[in-house]
Design a protein around this motif. Structure first.
Motif: not given
Length: 146
Positions: A107-123
């Motif tokens: 399954e694709i790991i969506s950009l929305n999922t990545l935004k939920e998991r990580f902050s701008e400072d992390e990723f």
């Protein structure tokens, strides 16, 4: 070993294209910061394949860097959209790497999922306004992404 994220529009070059071909050079990068990241890559580094500018944006698979410091041939091709009039054989401006298909994720790991998991400072990927097509992925995030 370092980890990277490399974006491609699936209508231009998709994970399925890479799976079918097994290897490719990652050509056409025309951003100096992204180019500098390509120059930092080493044999054996892993890169997340990211589909951008499409309906299902996100990380779709994994590839391995199998050759480095390749002069991007598209900079010399006058018929290529990536032609660079200022680049010469003796002084090429653009370098790239060769990658090999490793796996397509179920399954694709969506950009929305990545935004939920990580902050701008992390990723860097989730930072507002970021448009880099090649970027490092901090090692401490790898297990949180997959």
């Amino acid at each position: 070993m370092k980890y990277w994220l490399m974006k491609s529009e699936p209508q231009v070059y998709s994970i399925e294209d890479l799976k079918r071909e097994n290897t490719t050079i990652w050509d056409g990068i025309r951003n100096y910061q992204a180019r500098n990241f390509l120059k930092q890559m080493e044999l054996g580094d892993l890169a997340f394949f990211y589909h951008s500018n499409c309906k299902n944006i996100g990380i779709i698979g994994l590839m391995e860097v199998i050759e480095t410091n390749i002069i991007d041939p598209t900079q010399f091709d006058k018929n290529s959209p990536y032609f660079d009039v200022k680049s010469t054989i003796n002084n090429p401006r653009w370098q790239t790497v060769k990658v090999q298909f490793k796996q397509k994720f179920p399954e694709i790991i969506s950009l929305n999922t990545l935004k939920e998991r990580f902050s701008e400072d992390e990723f860097l990927l989730v930072k507002k306004g970021n448009r880099l097509s090649v970027m490092p992925v901090p090692e401490n995030l790898i297990n949180l992404i997959i």
